[in-house]
Scaffold this active site. Sequence first.
Site: not given
Ligand SMILES: NC(=O)c1ccc[n+]([C@@H]2O[C@H](COP(=O)([O-])OP(=O)(O)OC[C@H]3O[C@@H](n4cnc5c(N)ncnc54)[C@H](OP(=O)(O)O)[C@@H]3O)[C@@H](O)[C@H]2O)c1
Length: 266
Positions: A166, A170, A199, A201
């Site tokens: 991951y 990134k 976050v 989520t």
């Molecule tokens: N949450 C954190 O603490 C955190 C920290 C650092 C960075 N981030 C970054 O923030 C962003 C959002 O994170 P999150 O926690 O909200 O993630 P999440 O809840 O896991 O949601 C991921 C999203 O990406 C979509 N996705 C995954 N694979 C895909 C694909 N092949 N094609 C199209 N859509 C796809 C998922 O859609 P489906 O429902 O269809 O699977 C979902 O809408 C990401 O880039 C993550 O790396 C998050």
Amino acid sequence: MPSYAVIGASRGLGFEWLRQLSSVAGNTVVGSVRDVRGTQEKLKAANITNVTLLSAEMKDYKSLNAMAAEAAKVLPNGLDYLIVNGAYQPQESFPLPPTAFIGKEDLLRDDMLESLEVNVLGPMYSINAFLPLLRKSSIKKIIVISTGMADPDPVVPSGAAFGVPYASIKAALNMVVAKYAAELQPEGITVLALSPGLVNTAEKAPTPEGMAMYGAMVQTFQTLYPKFQGPISPEESVTMQAKVIEKLGMAETGQFLSHYGNKQWL
Ligand SMILES: NC(=O)c1ccc[n+]([C@@H]2O[C@H](COP(=O)([O-])OP(=O)(O)OC[C@H]3O[C@@H](n4cnc5c(N)ncnc54)[C@H](OP(=O)(O)O)[C@@H]3O)[C@@H](O)[C@H]2O)c1
């Protein structure tokens, strides 16, 4: 009023982007998801009516090109903000440090390649698909969601040896952002890699193993950020990210910033 396209908006931070952006009257908001019907129901349940939801798989450039063509119908003046949010977040490999993949090479390869496809190629396909619409705008901002885990500087001091596929992929994404910024600067298009913070989520309650891993991860981060108490909410993260995006100018193009607008990841 500005227009936004959020790629990967079915849940988590992406859905929160839809919620916050669509709450401002006059904004044009387009979201891409893989399950349009399921997300429509979620939007309806949240009383959100002014989002154009389109289908796209981030691994499939044709689906992103088709989505951009469809989005053009509701974006007569082009697209002001492209937010590439969606990502593959490997679960099984996440807690493992590099040597734990000895004997688990298939897992390593699978997670590296899936991360590369979704988290590097997906943003490139998304940007390339929406470039003609971004060029028509006077705002022209591209935001690609990264993670503080992609910064190599805190890794050794914090001892954060986990998250190998991951974080590494990134980090590659951050370089891709810098390359786009270098190329698109003469056109007045700004490009930013933005970390949202840690976050919460999660949609389901964590398992005991998940909780233990999570606790260990928070402890690791506290060695560098003693004031860090734990994850923030999607609402807080998106509110903070939006402020960074609003201030984003050509001076910051190509950079990798946190939700604080600097290099403080937590
Ligand atoms: N949450 C954190 O603490 C955190 C920290 C650092 C960075 N981030 C970054 O923030 C962003 C959002 O994170 P999150 O926690 O909200 O993630 P999440 O809840 O896991 O949601 C991921 C999203 O990406 C979509 N996705 C995954 N694979 C895909 C694909 N092949 N094609 C199209 N859509 C796809 C998922 O859609 P489906 O429902 O269809 O699977 C979902 O809408 C990401 O880039 C993550 O790396 C998050």
